[in-house]
Structure formats: structure tokens, C-alpha cells
Design an enzyme around this catalytic site. Structure first.
Site, PDB file in Angstrom:
ATOM      1  N   HIS A  19       4.758 -12.898   2.794  1.00 49.76           N
ATOM      2  CA  HIS A  19       5.991 -13.122   2.034  1.00 49.76           C
ATOM      3  C   HIS A  19       6.376 -14.606   2.008  1.00 49.76           C
ATOM      4  CE1 HIS A  19       7.196  -8.597   2.533  1.00 49.76           C
ATOM      5  NE2 HIS A  19       6.268  -8.792   1.602  1.00 49.76           N
ATOM      6  N   ASP A 141      -2.009   3.795 -10.848  1.00 48.67           N
ATOM      7  CA  ASP A 141      -2.940   3.021 -10.023  1.00 48.67           C
ATOM      8  C   ASP A 141      -2.774   1.528 -10.371  1.00 48.67           C
ATOM      9  OD1 ASP A 141      -5.495   2.762  -8.360  1.00 48.67           O
ATOM     10  OD2 ASP A 141      -6.014   1.773 -10.229  1.00 48.67           O
ATOM     11  N   ASP A 162      -1.799  -6.110  -2.886  1.00 44.02           N
ATOM     12  CA  ASP A 162      -1.479  -5.878  -1.466  1.00 44.02           C
ATOM     13  C   ASP A 162      -1.770  -4.423  -1.105  1.00 44.02           C
ATOM     14  OD1 ASP A 162      -0.435  -6.058   1.088  1.00 44.02           O
ATOM     15  OD2 ASP A 162       1.654  -5.938   0.436  1.00 44.02           O
TER      16      ASP A 162
HETATM   17  N1  SAM Z   1       3.542  -5.241  -1.329  1.00 45.45           N
HETATM   18  C1  SAM Z   1       4.549  -4.542  -0.539  1.00 45.45           C
HETATM   19  C2  SAM Z   1       5.390  -5.568   0.180  1.00 45.45           C
HETATM   20  O1  SAM Z   1       4.836  -6.580   0.654  1.00 45.45           O
HETATM   21  O2  SAM Z   1       6.598  -5.382   0.262  1.00 45.45           O
HETATM   22  C3  SAM Z   1       3.924  -3.567   0.431  1.00 45.45           C
HETATM   23  C4  SAM Z   1       2.917  -2.642  -0.178  1.00 45.45           C
HETATM   24  S1  SAM Z   1       2.143  -1.537   0.936  1.00 45.45           S
HETATM   25  C5  SAM Z   1       1.174  -2.583   1.930  1.00 45.45           C
HETATM   26  C6  SAM Z   1       0.950  -0.776  -0.094  1.00 45.45           C
HETATM   27  C7  SAM Z   1       1.506   0.246  -1.068  1.00 45.45           C
HETATM   28  O3  SAM Z   1       0.473   0.577  -1.997  1.00 45.45           O
HETATM   29  C8  SAM Z   1       1.950   1.564  -0.453  1.00 45.45           C
HETATM   30  O4  SAM Z   1       3.302   1.784  -0.773  1.00 45.45           O
HETATM   31  C9  SAM Z   1       1.051   2.619  -1.119  1.00 45.45           C
HETATM   32  O5  SAM Z   1       1.727   3.835  -1.398  1.00 45.45           O
HETATM   33  C10 SAM Z   1       0.651   1.926  -2.397  1.00 45.45           C
HETATM   34  N2  SAM Z   1      -0.628   2.328  -3.005  1.00 45.45           N
HETATM   35  C11 SAM Z   1      -1.760   2.776  -2.398  1.00 45.45           C
HETATM   36  N3  SAM Z   1      -2.752   2.926  -3.301  1.00 45.45           N
HETATM   37  C12 SAM Z   1      -2.258   2.534  -4.494  1.00 45.45           C
HETATM   38  C13 SAM Z   1      -2.818   2.399  -5.813  1.00 45.45           C
HETATM   39  N4  SAM Z   1      -4.097   2.720  -6.051  1.00 45.45           N
HETATM   40  N5  SAM Z   1      -2.022   1.945  -6.795  1.00 45.45           N
HETATM   41  C14 SAM Z   1      -0.732   1.612  -6.560  1.00 45.45           C
HETATM   42  N6  SAM Z   1      -0.149   1.709  -5.338  1.00 45.45           N
HETATM   43  C15 SAM Z   1      -0.902   2.166  -4.327  1.00 45.45           C
END
Ligand code: SAM
Length: 262
Positions: A19, A141, A162
Site C-alpha cells: 500500500h 475474474d 494482487d
Molecule cells: N488488493 C486488496 C488490498 O490490498 O486491499 C486485497 C486483495 S486479496 C489479497 C485477494 C482477493 O482476490 C480476495 O478478496 C479474493 O476473493 C479475490 N480473488 C481471488 N481470485 C480472484 C479472481 N480470479 N478474480 C478476482 N478476484 C479474485
């Protein structure tokens, strides 16, 4: 089936690295009076409360952003401090912005935000949290969304990737995905976060990313103590394509801050 929930980890030391670098890049890009696009493939829920039971249970935020704030790691002008102040004044002292909300607080009305999140509950929370900012949210996705939007309008901008790495094949396919996204959007800043694991699961992916010689790419890693005994994550990495001018200096500041951790 997705089971990862970022509330257990929000504000941990990996989030501090990710961040801080994200906020710095967005602050830098927003200095120019030209609109930009922010795209996020794996958004999470956008807003966290660090006094929630899940967060307190792991104690990761206490060892991360709460320690960083208590020790004054970032001065008041750092874009991460600005985003934190804005979010805490709006949502309370325990509020912590996820990456989408950091972006929304640092960008301007003329900028466009596109946010993907696949998990139904996380998506519902994201859509509610980001509605006041006019962000476009997608229960889709993230890699598919990224492919479909590139090159975005406005053409300047940044994409954060991420993943939660629950799908182990992510490590194998990410270098190819990033090279393809870069071909479609050669001016875009593309930032990938990854964990540094005790079994070095990420190492082959990082070598492959570096070997592709993508334009102005910088890889930054910080080590930190495991959150608890047996926890496999012992550091945090960001691989950035088209890294903005001055990015390397910002990473050196983080190196100094993280080197103090015991
Ligand atoms: N980027 C966020 C932050 O820093 O505040 C944290 C994200 S977290 C590490 C990863 C997220 O990706 C989870 O909420 C999960 O449900 C979602 N996720 C997993 N596979 C995914 C996909 N193929 N497409 C979109 N989201 C996905």
C-alpha cells in the site's frame, strides 16, 4: 472455491509495503493534470475495521500498520498517510483502506476506477464501500476483466494485480499474463504483489518476470518476521512494469524501515 478473506491480514506488513508503494505511485501519477485509469484485478472488500474480531485474532495489523503509525514510518505528506487520514476521518479510527479505497482517495473526479472481485461476499462489501466514489465494480475474474479493458480510456494509468495465490497455478501463469497485458497496454504501470514464502514457491515466477525484460521494470522485496510460528510468509514483493520516475528511491526508504524489524 475461494476461501481467502483479507480481513484477517489487512494492514499487515505485506500490506504496508504494497500500500505504501501503490499510494506513492498514484500520488506521483496524479501530480500531472491528465486523467488516468486505475484497474484492480483482485480488489478485496475495499474497507476494513482493524478492531474486528478477525483482525484482532491474527494480530497482523498490530505488527504492521499500527506499529508503522506508532513509529511514524510515513510522514504526514506521504500519500499513504493522506489516504489513511481521509478514510479514518470518514469511517472511524479503526478503519483501514484496502487498495481500491487508497486509490479512490488519491485520485481525482476525472479518473476512472475499475475493480474486480470474484468472492460474492467480498464483492458485495466492495460494491457498497466504493459506491460513493463512483468506481465501477465487477464480480468477475480479474484477469478476464484486465484483458477486456486494455488499453483503457484514459490511456494513462496503473493496474494492481494482487492475487490471493489460492490457485497455485497463478505462480506459473502470471509472467505470461503480465507480458500479454503489457503488450496490450505498453504505457500502463502494471504492479504485481507476491508473497515471499519459506519454501521459495515464488522464486521461479520472479526469475521469469525479470527475464522478460519488460520496460522500466523494478522488483522490490522486503523481508519480515513470520506473523506467527509456522507461518510461511516471511516477506513481501512487488514487481512493477513502467515504474514511475523516483520509484526506486521510494523502495530504498522502505528497505531502511523494514530493516529495523526484529
Ligand atoms: N488488493 C486488496 C488490498 O490490498 O486491499 C486485497 C486483495 S486479496 C489479497 C485477494 C482477493 O482476490 C480476495 O478478496 C479474493 O476473493 C479475490 N480473488 C481471488 N481470485 C480472484 C479472481 N480470479 N478474480 C478476482 N478476484 C479474485
Amino acid at each position: 472455491m475461494l476461501s481467502y478473506q483479507h480481513i484477517y491480514h489487512a494492514g499487515n506488513l505485506a500490506d504496508v509495503q504494497k500500500h505504501a508503494l501503490l499510494a506513492w505511485m498514484l500520488g506521483y501519477l496524479a501530480q500531472k493534470d491528465k486523467p488516468l485509469s486505475y484497474i484492480e484485478t483482485h480488489s478485496g472488500r475495499g474497507l476494513y475495521q482493524l478492531d474486528a474480531a478477525e483482525s484482532r485474532r491474527t494480530g497482523e495489523a498490530a505488527a504492521g500498520i499500527e506499529r508503522a503509525q506508532a513509529e511514524g514510518w510515513f510522514d504526514a505528506h506521504h500519500p499513504l498517510s493522506q489516504a489513511l487520514r481521509q478514510v479514518q476521518s470518514r469511517h472511524g479510527a479503526a478503519a483501514y483502506p484496502g487498495s481500491p479505497m487508497i486509490a479512490a482517495n488519491l485520485l481525482r473526479k476525472s479518473d476512472s476506477l475499475h475493480l474486480a472481485e470474484l468472492h460474492p461476499r467480498e464483492y458485495a462489501a466492495l460494491a457498497a464501500a466504493m459506491r460513493p466514489y463512483g468506481a465501477k465494480t465487477y464480480q468477475q475474474d480479474g484477469f478476464e476483466l484486465a484483458q477486456s479493458l486494455l488499453p483503457p480510456t484514459p490511456r494513462r494509468g496503473l493496474m494492481l494485480i494482487d492475487p490471493s495465490y489460492e490457485v497455485k497455478s497463478d505462480y506459473d501463469r502470471l509472467p505470461g499474463i503480465i507480458a500479454k497485458l503489457h503488450r496490450k497496454w505498453n504505457v500502463g504501470v502494471i504492479a504485481l504483489w507476491y508473497p515471499i514464502l519459506t519454501d521459495r514457491r515464488q522464486a521461479a515466477m520472479v526469475s521469469e518476470l525479470k527475464s522478460q525484460n519488460l520496460s522500466k521494470s523494478i522488483c522490490h522485496e522486503v523481508p519480515f518476521p513470520a506473523a506467527r510460528e509456522g507461518h510461511r510468509m516471511v516477506g513481501s514483493g512487488m514487481f512493477v512494469v513502467n515504474a514511475p520516475f523516483g520509484f526506486a528511491d521510494e523502495t530504498h526508504k522502505l528497505d531502511t524501515l523494514f530493516s529495523r524489524l526484529k
